[in-house]
Design an enzyme around this catalytic site. Sequence first.
Site, PDB file in Angstrom:
ATOM      1  N   LYS A 141       0.702  -1.305   0.037  1.00  0.00           N
ATOM      2  CA  LYS A 141       0.585  -0.292   0.173  1.00  0.00           C
ATOM      3  C   LYS A 141       0.735   1.494   0.170  1.00  0.00           C
ATOM      4  O   LYS A 141       1.940   1.368   1.465  1.00  0.00           O
ATOM      5  CB  LYS A 141      -0.988  -0.077   1.325  1.00  0.00           C
ATOM      6  CG  LYS A 141      -2.049  -0.583   1.017  1.00  0.00           C
ATOM      7  CD  LYS A 141      -2.612  -0.240   2.756  1.00  0.00           C
ATOM      8  CE  LYS A 141      -4.606  -1.550   2.579  1.00  0.00           C
ATOM      9  NZ  LYS A 141      -4.966  -0.906   3.558  1.00  0.00           N
ATOM     10  N   GLU A 183       0.868  -0.572  16.606  1.00  0.00           N
ATOM     11  CA  GLU A 183       0.233  -1.357  15.321  1.00  0.00           C
ATOM     12  C   GLU A 183       0.544  -2.416  15.982  1.00  0.00           C
ATOM     13  O   GLU A 183      -0.178  -3.666  15.420  1.00  0.00           O
ATOM     14  CB  GLU A 183       1.350  -1.162  13.576  1.00  0.00           C
ATOM     15  CG  GLU A 183       1.082   0.306  12.748  1.00  0.00           C
ATOM     16  CD  GLU A 183      -0.181   0.554  12.670  1.00  0.00           C
ATOM     17  OE1 GLU A 183      -1.427   0.058  12.636  1.00  0.00           O
ATOM     18  OE2 GLU A 183       0.041   1.207  11.461  1.00  0.00           O
ATOM     19  N   LYS A 225       0.931  -9.824   9.163  1.00  0.00           N
ATOM     20  CA  LYS A 225       0.318  -9.150   8.247  1.00  0.00           C
ATOM     21  C   LYS A 225       0.970  -9.817   7.326  1.00  0.00           C
ATOM     22  O   LYS A 225      -0.101  -9.890   5.591  1.00  0.00           O
ATOM     23  CB  LYS A 225       1.587  -7.876   8.433  1.00  0.00           C
ATOM     24  CG  LYS A 225       1.589  -6.465   6.638  1.00  0.00           C
ATOM     25  CD  LYS A 225       0.550  -5.636   7.366  1.00  0.00           C
ATOM     26  CE  LYS A 225       0.676  -5.023   5.898  1.00  0.00           C
ATOM     27  NZ  LYS A 225       0.301  -3.270   5.727  1.00  0.00           N
ATOM     28  N   GLU A 235      -7.215  -6.301  -0.169  1.00  0.00           N
ATOM     29  CA  GLU A 235      -8.205  -5.805   0.187  1.00  0.00           C
ATOM     30  C   GLU A 235      -9.398  -5.867   0.036  1.00  0.00           C
ATOM     31  O   GLU A 235     -10.894  -5.423  -0.734  1.00  0.00           O
ATOM     32  CB  GLU A 235      -7.861  -3.781   0.437  1.00  0.00           C
ATOM     33  CG  GLU A 235      -9.035  -3.842   2.615  1.00  0.00           C
ATOM     34  CD  GLU A 235      -8.522  -2.240   2.975  1.00  0.00           C
ATOM     35  OE1 GLU A 235      -6.801  -2.582   3.601  1.00  0.00           O
ATOM     36  OE2 GLU A 235      -8.765  -2.245   3.254  1.00  0.00           O
ATOM     37  N   ARG A 239      -8.072  -8.556   4.654  1.00  0.00           N
ATOM     38  CA  ARG A 239      -7.319  -7.342   4.393  1.00  0.00           C
ATOM     39  C   ARG A 239      -7.546  -6.038   5.565  1.00  0.00           C
ATOM     40  O   ARG A 239      -6.799  -5.472   6.275  1.00  0.00           O
ATOM     41  CB  ARG A 239      -6.459  -6.804   3.518  1.00  0.00           C
ATOM     42  CG  ARG A 239      -5.447  -5.713   3.519  1.00  0.00           C
ATOM     43  CD  ARG A 239      -4.108  -5.799   2.457  1.00  0.00           C
ATOM     44  NE  ARG A 239      -3.216  -5.049   2.965  1.00  0.00           N
ATOM     45  CZ  ARG A 239      -1.728  -4.500   2.378  1.00  0.00           C
ATOM     46  NH1 ARG A 239      -1.961  -5.474   0.845  1.00  0.00           N
ATOM     47  NH2 ARG A 239      -1.334  -3.745   2.614  1.00  0.00           N
ATOM     48  N   ASN A 243      -6.884  -2.659   9.326  1.00  0.00           N
ATOM     49  CA  ASN A 243      -7.781  -1.568   9.422  1.00  0.00           C
ATOM     50  C   ASN A 243      -8.184  -1.378  10.827  1.00  0.00           C
ATOM     51  O   ASN A 243      -8.944  -0.134  10.804  1.00  0.00           O
ATOM     52  CB  ASN A 243      -8.457  -0.641   8.129  1.00  0.00           C
ATOM     53  CG  ASN A 243      -7.620  -0.911   7.162  1.00  0.00           C
ATOM     54  OD1 ASN A 243      -7.299   0.667   7.250  1.00  0.00           O
ATOM     55  ND2 ASN A 243      -8.293  -1.557   6.293  1.00  0.00           N
ATOM     56  N   HIS A 246      -8.030   2.703  12.885  1.00  0.00           N
ATOM     57  CA  HIS A 246      -7.944   3.292  12.219  1.00  0.00           C
ATOM     58  C   HIS A 246      -8.719   4.740  11.504  1.00  0.00           C
ATOM     59  O   HIS A 246      -8.516   5.508  11.047  1.00  0.00           O
ATOM     60  CB  HIS A 246      -7.180   2.929  10.470  1.00  0.00           C
ATOM     61  CG  HIS A 246      -6.064   2.526  10.833  1.00  0.00           C
ATOM     62  ND1 HIS A 246      -5.423   1.060  12.024  1.00  0.00           N
ATOM     63  CD2 HIS A 246      -4.738   2.701   9.965  1.00  0.00           C
ATOM     64  CE1 HIS A 246      -4.228   1.111  11.848  1.00  0.00           C
ATOM     65  NE2 HIS A 246      -3.297   1.729  10.884  1.00  0.00           N
ATOM     66  N   HIS A 263       0.269   8.664  13.345  1.00  0.00           N
ATOM     67  CA  HIS A 263      -0.258   7.853  13.191  1.00  0.00           C
ATOM     68  C   HIS A 263      -0.548   7.023  14.053  1.00  0.00           C
ATOM     69  O   HIS A 263      -1.437   5.785  14.435  1.00  0.00           O
ATOM     70  CB  HIS A 263       0.855   6.707  11.573  1.00  0.00           C
ATOM     71  CG  HIS A 263      -0.517   6.460  11.090  1.00  0.00           C
ATOM     72  ND1 HIS A 263      -1.360   5.743  10.122  1.00  0.00           N
ATOM     73  CD2 HIS A 263      -0.164   4.968  11.700  1.00  0.00           C
ATOM     74  CE1 HIS A 263      -2.268   4.732  10.016  1.00  0.00           C
ATOM     75  NE2 HIS A 263      -1.343   4.414  10.617  1.00  0.00           N
TER      76      HIS A 263
HETATM   77  P1  NAD Z   1       8.018   7.819  10.193  1.00  0.00           P
HETATM   78  O1  NAD Z   1       8.378   8.385   8.758  1.00  0.00           O
HETATM   79  O2  NAD Z   1       7.378   9.854   9.765  1.00  0.00           O
HETATM   80  O3  NAD Z   1       9.335   8.269  11.097  1.00  0.00           O
HETATM   81  C1  NAD Z   1       9.102   8.411  12.398  1.00  0.00           C
HETATM   82  C2  NAD Z   1      10.586   9.665  12.718  1.00  0.00           C
HETATM   83  O4  NAD Z   1      11.411   8.623  12.990  1.00  0.00           O
HETATM   84  C3  NAD Z   1      10.551  10.691  11.627  1.00  0.00           C
HETATM   85  O5  NAD Z   1      10.991  11.417  11.989  1.00  0.00           O
HETATM   86  C4  NAD Z   1      11.663   9.566  10.836  1.00  0.00           C
HETATM   87  O6  NAD Z   1      12.580  10.983  10.834  1.00  0.00           O
HETATM   88  C5  NAD Z   1      12.263   9.169  12.241  1.00  0.00           C
HETATM   89  N1  NAD Z   1      13.677   7.899  12.186  1.00  0.00           N
HETATM   90  C6  NAD Z   1      13.230   6.797  10.592  1.00  0.00           C
HETATM   91  N2  NAD Z   1      13.871   5.906  10.912  1.00  0.00           N
HETATM   92  C7  NAD Z   1      14.323   6.792  12.451  1.00  0.00           C
HETATM   93  C8  NAD Z   1      15.653   6.322  12.744  1.00  0.00           C
HETATM   94  N3  NAD Z   1      16.403   4.478  12.493  1.00  0.00           N
HETATM   95  N4  NAD Z   1      16.652   6.200  13.316  1.00  0.00           N
HETATM   96  C9  NAD Z   1      15.822   7.961  14.268  1.00  0.00           C
HETATM   97  N5  NAD Z   1      15.110   8.639  13.469  1.00  0.00           N
HETATM   98  C10 NAD Z   1      14.583   7.952  12.767  1.00  0.00           C
HETATM   99  O7  NAD Z   1       6.910   7.464  10.847  1.00  0.00           O
HETATM  100  P2  NAD Z   1       6.467   5.966  10.797  1.00  0.00           P
HETATM  101  O8  NAD Z   1       5.752   6.089  11.954  1.00  0.00           O
HETATM  102  O9  NAD Z   1       7.567   5.397  10.359  1.00  0.00           O
HETATM  103  O10 NAD Z   1       5.219   5.719   9.497  1.00  0.00           O
HETATM  104  C11 NAD Z   1       3.902   6.359  10.167  1.00  0.00           C
HETATM  105  C12 NAD Z   1       3.098   6.067   8.180  1.00  0.00           C
HETATM  106  O11 NAD Z   1       3.514   5.246   7.941  1.00  0.00           O
HETATM  107  C13 NAD Z   1       2.344   6.952   7.897  1.00  0.00           C
HETATM  108  O12 NAD Z   1       2.138   8.576   7.468  1.00  0.00           O
HETATM  109  C14 NAD Z   1       1.369   6.191   7.822  1.00  0.00           C
HETATM  110  O13 NAD Z   1      -0.247   6.610   6.811  1.00  0.00           O
HETATM  111  C15 NAD Z   1       2.312   5.148   7.456  1.00  0.00           C
HETATM  112  N6  NAD Z   1       1.284   3.445   7.181  1.00  0.00           N
HETATM  113  C16 NAD Z   1       1.402   2.736   6.177  1.00  0.00           C
HETATM  114  C17 NAD Z   1       0.805   1.999   6.392  1.00  0.00           C
HETATM  115  C18 NAD Z   1       1.532   1.286   4.240  1.00  0.00           C
HETATM  116  O14 NAD Z   1       0.644  -0.295   5.127  1.00  0.00           O
HETATM  117  N7  NAD Z   1       1.378   1.438   3.577  1.00  0.00           N
HETATM  118  C19 NAD Z   1       0.672   1.188   7.161  1.00  0.00           C
HETATM  119  C20 NAD Z   1       0.912   2.218   8.447  1.00  0.00           C
HETATM  120  C21 NAD Z   1       1.467   2.668   9.010  1.00  0.00           C
HETATM  121  N1  GLY Z   2      -2.302  -1.164   6.827  1.00  0.00           N
HETATM  122  C1  GLY Z   2      -3.410  -1.469   6.767  1.00  0.00           C
HETATM  123  C2  GLY Z   2      -2.812  -2.343   5.193  1.00  0.00           C
HETATM  124  O1  GLY Z   2      -1.804  -3.084   5.113  1.00  0.00           O
HETATM  125  O2  GLY Z   2      -3.588  -3.188   4.625  1.00  0.00           O
END
Ligand code: NAD
Ligand code: GLY
Length: 359
Positions: A141, A183, A225, A235, A239, A243, A246, A263
Amino acid sequence: MRQRIDVGGTHGYPLFLGVPLEELGPYLENRYGGKGHYLVITNPVIADLYSEKLLEGLKSFRVDLITVPDSEEEKSLDRISKLTEQALRCRADRDTMVLALGGGVIGDLSGFFASIYVRGIRYIHIPTTLLAQIDSSIGGKVAVNHSSGKNLLGSFYPPQAVWTDYTTLTTLPWEEIQNGLAETIKHAVVADPMLFDFIEDHTNDILNRDIKIMKELAMRSMAVKVKIVTDDEKEQGNRILLNLGHSFGHALETDEAYKGVSHGKGVSIGLVAVAILAYERNLVSEKQLERIVNLLTKLGLPTKIADRDPQILLQLMAADKKNKAGNKVLILPVGIGKASVANDCEDDEIVRAWKKIMN
Ligand code: NAD
Ligand code: GLY
């Protein structure tokens, strides 16, 4: 220990786990040949910490590195447009491969960019947050946010591979670990009661970031997952259960224009809201509701929000991607370890759940 898990489906791909960043280059050379153009997309924080290691292994290739400001707000069409200009300046073409080095924001943004640039180029996830390693890098996704709703513009676009170096977690701040834990708890509530027990039994180890326990937690969470997205890539079936929490969480994120609650924290609050709703429908017992709230609380995750207008939040839930024919579709826990789809939730019921999680 290195591991390989294959995600199945029509476009399966491998997850390489416990592999050093500097070994991605040799893998690419072996897999795709010694020439090629790679576009690394990351943010300045991650670039400072890890780009040198990654680039070390990519010396024989033509490589360009693009940094995007570090913020959820950057998951936007505006940023996609800027990335397009930058990629063109780097002479990126249909043979270019994107390497998305970062957390879920970089992964979702870069993956979506890859899905539409010159009608689609290949990409690899290199997840550096717990959330990205156990969740967002798996399942294909990709999306950007819109002022009307979270992840409203996106695709199902699987990567070529996921390259996970767990050592990146050593620099991750605790509050970012917490976002991944939310998560993980979601995965446990949806499909794995034993994972829920495991987290309950090891809260102290998790708080101490015990590496052995964290790896086991990550592996078990990934397994949930991988299984679900392998069975249901786009989905059409189970799947959707991933959510859980969410619909509420996304409404909070959107209400705060992606500058407020993260998030993971939104998911934590959302889990409590759906657990309350499910309790009122006799889908979870009082004890199970308590266990969910207690586990989140013990790990320092939020379970309440400050007082605000629930009608605004309700309205924002109308833009949720799961909704059908104008009806709100919610995922509700059924005990711990199972979840179900509810398309008959009344607005009053939802507003009551919002009010119950307000201080
Ligand atoms: P993020 O990508 O913003 O990372 C969080 C913070 O950690 C940032 O400030 C980043 O710079 C920092 N960071 C990253 N790696 C680091 C490291 N190794 N050391 C130090 N700092 C580091 O947040 P996240 O929680 O990783 O991701 C949230 C996003 O993921 C949301 O936009 C959400 O919608 C999305 N998401 C997508 C899916 C999907 O299936 N595609 C599933 C769940 C969440
Ligand atoms: N985070 C929900 C999905 O990947 O389906």
